[in-house]
Design a protein around this motif. Structure first.
Motif, PDB file in Angstrom:
ATOM      1  N   ASP A   1       0.839  -1.205   0.000  1.00 42.68           N
ATOM      2  CA  ASP A   1       0.000   0.000   0.000  1.00 42.68           C
ATOM      3  C   ASP A   1       0.871   1.249   0.000  1.00 42.68           C
ATOM      4  O   ASP A   1       0.631   2.204  -0.753  1.00 42.68           O
ATOM      5  CB  ASP A   1      -0.918   0.025   1.224  1.00 42.68           C
ATOM      6  CG  ASP A   1      -2.113  -0.897   1.068  1.00 42.68           C
ATOM      7  OD1 ASP A   1      -2.465  -1.229  -0.078  1.00 42.68           O
ATOM      8  OD2 ASP A   1      -2.692  -1.289   2.095  1.00 42.68           O
ATOM      9  N   ILE A   2       1.884   1.254   0.860  1.00 43.02           N
ATOM     10  CA  ILE A   2       2.780   2.408   0.972  1.00 43.02           C
ATOM     11  C   ILE A   2       3.583   2.594  -0.311  1.00 43.02           C
ATOM     12  O   ILE A   2       3.808   3.713  -0.773  1.00 43.02           O
ATOM     13  CB  ILE A   2       3.727   2.249   2.177  1.00 43.02           C
ATOM     14  CG1 ILE A   2       2.930   2.273   3.479  1.00 43.02           C
ATOM     15  CG2 ILE A   2       4.790   3.339   2.187  1.00 43.02           C
ATOM     16  CD1 ILE A   2       3.744   1.895   4.707  1.00 43.02           C
ATOM     17  N   THR A   3       4.015   1.486  -0.914  1.00 41.36           N
ATOM     18  CA  THR A   3       4.848   1.539  -2.112  1.00 41.36           C
ATOM     19  C   THR A   3       4.062   2.000  -3.333  1.00 41.36           C
ATOM     20  O   THR A   3       4.562   2.769  -4.156  1.00 41.36           O
ATOM     21  CB  THR A   3       5.477   0.160  -2.390  1.00 41.36           C
ATOM     22  OG1 THR A   3       6.267  -0.220  -1.269  1.00 41.36           O
ATOM     23  CG2 THR A   3       6.347   0.195  -3.639  1.00 41.36           C
ATOM     24  N   MET A   4       2.820   1.538  -3.436  1.00 42.41           N
ATOM     25  CA  MET A   4       2.014   1.895  -4.599  1.00 42.41           C
ATOM     26  C   MET A   4       1.579   3.359  -4.582  1.00 42.41           C
ATOM     27  O   MET A   4       1.270   3.935  -5.619  1.00 42.41           O
ATOM     28  CB  MET A   4       0.771   1.003  -4.664  1.00 42.41           C
ATOM     29  CG  MET A   4       1.081  -0.478  -4.848  1.00 42.41           C
ATOM     30  SD  MET A   4       1.711  -0.881  -6.485  1.00 42.41           S
ATOM     31  CE  MET A   4       0.218  -0.818  -7.448  1.00 42.41           C
ATOM     32  N   GLU A   5       1.515   3.958  -3.389  1.00 45.17           N
ATOM     33  CA  GLU A   5       1.174   5.378  -3.291  1.00 45.17           C
ATOM     34  C   GLU A   5       1.918   5.951  -2.097  1.00 45.17           C
ATOM     35  O   GLU A   5       1.582   5.686  -0.954  1.00 45.17           O
ATOM     36  CB  GLU A   5      -0.329   5.571  -3.118  1.00 45.17           C
ATOM     37  CG  GLU A   5      -0.734   7.036  -3.058  1.00 45.17           C
ATOM     38  CD  GLU A   5      -2.239   7.221  -2.977  1.00 45.17           C
ATOM     39  OE1 GLU A   5      -2.931   6.777  -3.907  1.00 45.17           O
ATOM     40  OE2 GLU A   5      -2.705   7.800  -1.982  1.00 45.17           O
ATOM     41  N   LYS A   6       2.958   6.741  -2.361  1.00 48.82           N
ATOM     42  CA  LYS A   6       3.745   7.271  -1.257  1.00 48.82           C
ATOM     43  C   LYS A   6       4.086   8.742  -1.469  1.00 48.82           C
ATOM     44  O   LYS A   6       4.132   9.245  -2.597  1.00 48.82           O
ATOM     45  CB  LYS A   6       5.017   6.453  -1.061  1.00 48.82           C
ATOM     46  CG  LYS A   6       5.955   6.386  -2.255  1.00 48.82           C
ATOM     47  CD  LYS A   6       7.109   5.451  -1.945  1.00 48.82           C
ATOM     48  CE  LYS A   6       8.044   5.301  -3.132  1.00 48.82           C
ATOM     49  NZ  LYS A   6       9.138   4.353  -2.849  1.00 48.82           N
ATOM     50  N   ASP A   7       4.332   9.435  -0.372  1.00 49.77           N
ATOM     51  CA  ASP A   7       4.677  10.847  -0.412  1.00 49.77           C
ATOM     52  C   ASP A   7       5.999  11.042  -1.146  1.00 49.77           C
ATOM     53  O   ASP A   7       6.901  10.218  -1.049  1.00 49.77           O
ATOM     54  CB  ASP A   7       4.790  11.404   1.002  1.00 49.77           C
ATOM     55  CG  ASP A   7       3.453  11.449   1.718  1.00 49.77           C
ATOM     56  OD1 ASP A   7       2.427  11.564   1.020  1.00 49.77           O
ATOM     57  OD2 ASP A   7       3.439  11.345   2.955  1.00 49.77           O
ATOM     58  N   THR A   8       6.106  12.156  -1.852  1.00 53.97           N
ATOM     59  CA  THR A   8       7.327  12.451  -2.602  1.00 53.97           C
ATOM     60  C   THR A   8       8.099  13.631  -2.012  1.00 53.97           C
ATOM     61  O   THR A   8       9.262  13.821  -2.331  1.00 53.97           O
ATOM     62  CB  THR A   8       6.992  12.791  -4.064  1.00 53.97           C
ATOM     63  OG1 THR A   8       6.196  13.995  -4.086  1.00 53.97           O
ATOM     64  CG2 THR A   8       6.234  11.664  -4.730  1.00 53.97           C
ATOM     65  N   GLY A   9       7.427  14.453  -1.195  1.00 55.43           N
ATOM     66  CA  GLY A   9       8.069  15.666  -0.710  1.00 55.43           C
ATOM     67  C   GLY A   9       8.056  16.768  -1.745  1.00 55.43           C
ATOM     68  O   GLY A   9       8.622  17.844  -1.533  1.00 55.43           O
ATOM     69  N   LYS A  10       7.409  16.524  -2.876  1.00 56.12           N
ATOM     70  CA  LYS A  10       7.342  17.508  -3.962  1.00 56.12           C
ATOM     71  C   LYS A  10       6.008  18.258  -3.908  1.00 56.12           C
ATOM     72  O   LYS A  10       5.058  17.802  -3.289  1.00 56.12           O
ATOM     73  CB  LYS A  10       7.512  16.817  -5.316  1.00 56.12           C
ATOM     74  CG  LYS A  10       8.844  16.107  -5.474  1.00 56.12           C
ATOM     75  CD  LYS A  10       8.961  15.469  -6.840  1.00 56.12           C
ATOM     76  CE  LYS A  10      10.275  14.711  -6.972  1.00 56.12           C
ATOM     77  NZ  LYS A  10      11.432  15.598  -6.853  1.00 56.12           N
ATOM     78  N   ARG A  11       5.978  19.405  -4.582  1.00 56.37           N
ATOM     79  CA  ARG A  11       4.786  20.243  -4.600  1.00 56.37           C
ATOM     80  C   ARG A  11       4.234  20.356  -6.014  1.00 56.37           C
ATOM     81  O   ARG A  11       4.976  20.380  -6.988  1.00 56.37           O
ATOM     82  CB  ARG A  11       5.114  21.643  -4.054  1.00 56.37           C
ATOM     83  CG  ARG A  11       5.416  21.656  -2.566  1.00 56.37           C
ATOM     84  CD  ARG A  11       4.152  21.416  -1.773  1.00 56.37           C
ATOM     85  NE  ARG A  11       4.396  21.228  -0.339  1.00 56.37           N
ATOM     86  CZ  ARG A  11       3.438  21.046   0.546  1.00 56.37           C
ATOM     87  NH1 ARG A  11       2.174  21.049   0.160  1.00 56.37           N
ATOM     88  NH2 ARG A  11       3.726  20.856   1.817  1.00 56.37           N
ATOM     89  N   CYS A  12       2.926  20.456  -6.093  1.00 55.60           N
ATOM     90  CA  CYS A  12       2.225  20.575  -7.373  1.00 55.60           C
ATOM     91  C   CYS A  12       2.545  21.913  -8.030  1.00 55.60           C
ATOM     92  O   CYS A  12       2.510  22.966  -7.369  1.00 55.60           O
ATOM     93  CB  CYS A  12       0.726  20.435  -7.140  1.00 55.60           C
ATOM     94  SG  CYS A  12      -0.287  20.730  -8.607  1.00 55.60           S
ATOM     95  N   ALA A  13       2.848  21.883  -9.336  1.00 53.86           N
ATOM     96  CA  ALA A  13       3.151  23.114 -10.070  1.00 53.86           C
ATOM     97  C   ALA A  13       1.911  23.970 -10.269  1.00 53.86           C
ATOM     98  O   ALA A  13       2.009  25.174 -10.510  1.00 53.86           O
ATOM     99  CB  ALA A  13       3.764  22.767 -11.423  1.00 53.86           C
ATOM    100  N   MET A  14       0.726  23.383 -10.149  1.00 57.64           N
ATOM    101  CA  MET A  14      -0.516  24.111 -10.378  1.00 57.64           C
ATOM    102  C   MET A  14      -0.998  24.837  -9.126  1.00 57.64           C
ATOM    103  O   MET A  14      -1.356  26.009  -9.178  1.00 57.64           O
ATOM    104  CB  MET A  14      -1.602  23.141 -10.856  1.00 57.64           C
ATOM    105  CG  MET A  14      -1.265  22.429 -12.154  1.00 57.64           C
ATOM    106  SD  MET A  14      -1.246  23.522 -13.584  1.00 57.64           S
ATOM    107  CE  MET A  14      -2.983  23.882 -13.737  1.00 57.64           C
ATOM    108  N   CYS A  15      -1.012  24.122  -7.979  1.00 56.72           N
ATOM    109  CA  CYS A  15      -1.600  24.729  -6.775  1.00 56.72           C
ATOM    110  C   CYS A  15      -0.663  24.726  -5.560  1.00 56.72           C
ATOM    111  O   CYS A  15      -0.995  25.307  -4.535  1.00 56.72           O
ATOM    112  CB  CYS A  15      -2.896  24.013  -6.405  1.00 56.72           C
ATOM    113  SG  CYS A  15      -2.646  22.360  -5.723  1.00 56.72           S
ATOM    114  N   GLY A  16       0.480  24.081  -5.676  1.00 57.23           N
ATOM    115  CA  GLY A  16       1.422  24.036  -4.560  1.00 57.23           C
ATOM    116  C   GLY A  16       1.114  22.969  -3.524  1.00 57.23           C
ATOM    117  O   GLY A  16       1.780  22.863  -2.493  1.00 57.23           O
TER     118      GLY A  16
END
Length: 199
Positions: free
Chosen positions: A77-92
């Motif tokens: 579950d964690i591997t298939m969807e995990k946090d990246t620490g990145k921000r969306c270019a559209m809304c942040g």
């Protein structure tokens, strides 16, 4: 020999089966996977098998201040969807990395687990899908030598060591009679991978 390197070489394919993308959890904007991040992936996708290198992760039990071992399903579950620490270019907003297989789930899952003490499950399903898999083999390594356990459809466990059993296998026990710790080691060999087959 690094078992993951061998599997990665065997499963490399020009046919893309394992899809990766970034999704914003706020605005749901989807952006393409950045190619430079695929140089040393922990996931390999193929039409027949997926291979994952399990990483050390801890789950903090809420309100108890204690750690517990993750199950194999929870790790997936964690591997298939995990946090990246990145921000969306559209809304942040925060982005997560999603892995998906579309309409082609693999026939086998190969989970590299060297040094990872998981809660072993004999039957799992892929996140966000109905496809079930059963544990069909466990690979162990020690002193430069691999041995294995084969789990048949009835749940019986068979031990194989080419150096001592040759072409034969030796019956051990049924999966109902093995503890979680019993999966982690056989004789002087430590677990290095779990193999699941599609039901």
């Amino acid at each position: 020999t690094d078992g993951y390197s061998v599997v990665r070489h065997l499963l490399t394919s020009n046919m893309k089966r394992l899809h990766k993308q970034y999704t914003c959890t706020s605005c749901h904007n989807v952006s393409a996977w950045i190619k430079s991040e695929e140089r040393q992936p922990n996931e390999v996708g193929h039409e027949a098998m997926w291979a994952f290198r399990l990483e050390h992760r801890r789950d903090h039990s809420k309100g108890k201040g204690m750690h517990r071992k993750l199950t194999i399903s929870e790790w997936l579950d964690i591997t298939m969807e995990k946090d990246t620490g990145k921000r969306c270019a559209m809304c942040g907003g925060p982005q997560v990395k999603n892995l998906s297989y579309g309409n082609m789930p693999p026939n086998f899952l190969y989970l590299i687990a060297s040094g990872i003490n998981l809660q072993v499950e004999t039957e799992i399903r892929l996140p966000h899908g109905e496809q079930k898999y059963r544990l069909c083999g466990v690979i162990y390594f020690g002193n430069g030598h691999f041995v294995s356990r084969i789990v048949d459809k009835s749940g019986d466990i068979w031990y194989h060591d080419g150096a001592s059993t040759g072409e034969n296998v030796k019956y051990e026990k049924n999966i109902l009679n093995i503890s979680n710790q019993g999966w982690q080691k056989v004789k002087s060999f430590n677990v290095t991978a779990y193999v699941f087959t599609k039901l």
